[in-house]
Enzyme design. Structure first.
Site, PDB file in Angstrom:
ATOM      1  N   THR A 255       0.721  -1.253   0.000  1.00  0.00           N
ATOM      2  CA  THR A 255       0.000   0.000   0.000  1.00  0.00           C
ATOM      3  C   THR A 255       0.746   1.297   0.000  1.00  0.00           C
ATOM      4  O   THR A 255       1.930   1.367   0.306  1.00  0.00           O
ATOM      5  CB  THR A 255      -1.008   0.022   1.148  1.00  0.00           C
ATOM      6  OG1 THR A 255      -2.173   0.606   0.685  1.00  0.00           O
ATOM      7  CG2 THR A 255      -0.518   0.693   2.348  1.00  0.00           C
TER       8      THR A 255
ATOM      9  N   GLY B  87       1.294   4.776  -7.999  1.00  0.00           N
ATOM     10  CA  GLY B  87       0.916   3.512  -8.619  1.00  0.00           C
ATOM     11  C   GLY B  87       1.638   3.248  -9.928  1.00  0.00           C
ATOM     12  O   GLY B  87       1.863   2.101 -10.302  1.00  0.00           O
TER      13      GLY B  87
ATOM     14  N   CYS C  90       5.532   2.499  -8.159  1.00  0.00           N
ATOM     15  CA  CYS C  90       5.709   1.465  -7.135  1.00  0.00           C
ATOM     16  C   CYS C  90       4.926   0.205  -7.506  1.00  0.00           C
ATOM     17  O   CYS C  90       3.710   0.259  -7.684  1.00  0.00           O
ATOM     18  CB  CYS C  90       5.236   1.998  -5.778  1.00  0.00           C
ATOM     19  SG  CYS C  90       5.318   0.765  -4.466  1.00  0.00           S
TER      20      CYS C  90
ATOM     21  N   THR D 294       1.794  -0.744  -5.304  1.00  0.00           N
ATOM     22  CA  THR D 294       0.697   0.219  -5.234  1.00  0.00           C
ATOM     23  C   THR D 294      -0.102   0.129  -6.524  1.00  0.00           C
ATOM     24  O   THR D 294       0.474   0.138  -7.609  1.00  0.00           O
ATOM     25  CB  THR D 294       1.251   1.653  -5.058  1.00  0.00           C
ATOM     26  OG1 THR D 294       2.033   1.700  -3.859  1.00  0.00           O
ATOM     27  CG2 THR D 294       0.143   2.677  -4.975  1.00  0.00           C
TER      28      THR D 294
END
EC number: 3.4.25.2
Length: 185
Positions: free
Chosen positions: A13, A167, A170, A173
């Site tokens: 996350t 996102g 990573c 994510t």
């Protein structure tokens, strides 16, 4: 891989909080990864606490985070309308309690007046620039949000765009964004 977990490390996350224009927005992505596998893409890691007056988001081991969220709820009942005090008391317990000391998670919490990051090291940090982020993509989201704070974008737009950028960079994510908003002081 650890000796206790044959699947490898749980990565999970990105959570960001943005405070701008009379709003405080907390946003998180929905991905939970175990090793190199995406286990879930629509996890809800941002939620309301304390009758909806506090928003909280977590990164790290899910069971540990839920334990900490439950403990924070108890502290908020003990110290109503005092998020800072509740957070400090939770951080003290987290650092000194033999069981809690081993929990692997971080939390962001916010109410109308304050945003805080709470860590297992006993840290309770208040951001100075209206935004803070945690988790595997936290640095990317934080940098993106800081760059967007001087634009005409709203707090929600900044939080959403910062998570999109995280996102894109990573691998832990995703783009499944959950947002919670409060009116700020």
């Amino acid at each position: 891989m650890s000796e206790h977990n044959p699947y490898g490390t749980m990565h999970a996350t990105t959570i960001i909080t943005v405070r701008k224009g009379g709003k405080v927005v907390m946003a998180g992505d929905g991905q939970v990864s175990l090793g190199q596998t995406v286990m879930k893409g629509n996890a809800r890691k941002v939620r309301r606490l304390s009758k909806g007056d506090v928003i909280a988001g977590f990164a790290g081991a899910t069971a540990d985070a839920f334990t900490l969220l439950e403990r924070l709820e108890v502290k908020l009942e003990q110290y109503p309308d005092q998020l800072m005090r509740a957070a400090v008391e939770l951080a003290k317990d987290w650092r000194t309690n033999k069981y809690l000391r081993n929990l692997e998670a971080m939390m962001l919490v916010a109410d109308r007046s304050v945003t805080l990051a709470i860590t297992g090291n006993g840290d309770v940090l208040e951001p100075e620039h209206g935004t803070i982020a945690i988790g595997s993509g936290g640095n990317y989201a934080f940098a993106a949000a800081r760059a967007l704070m001087d634009t005409d974008r709203s707090a929600e737009e900044i939080a959403r765009r910062a998570l999109e950028i995280a996102g894109d960079i990573c691998v832990y994510t995703n783009h499944n964004v959950v947002l919670e908003t409060l009116d700020a002081e």
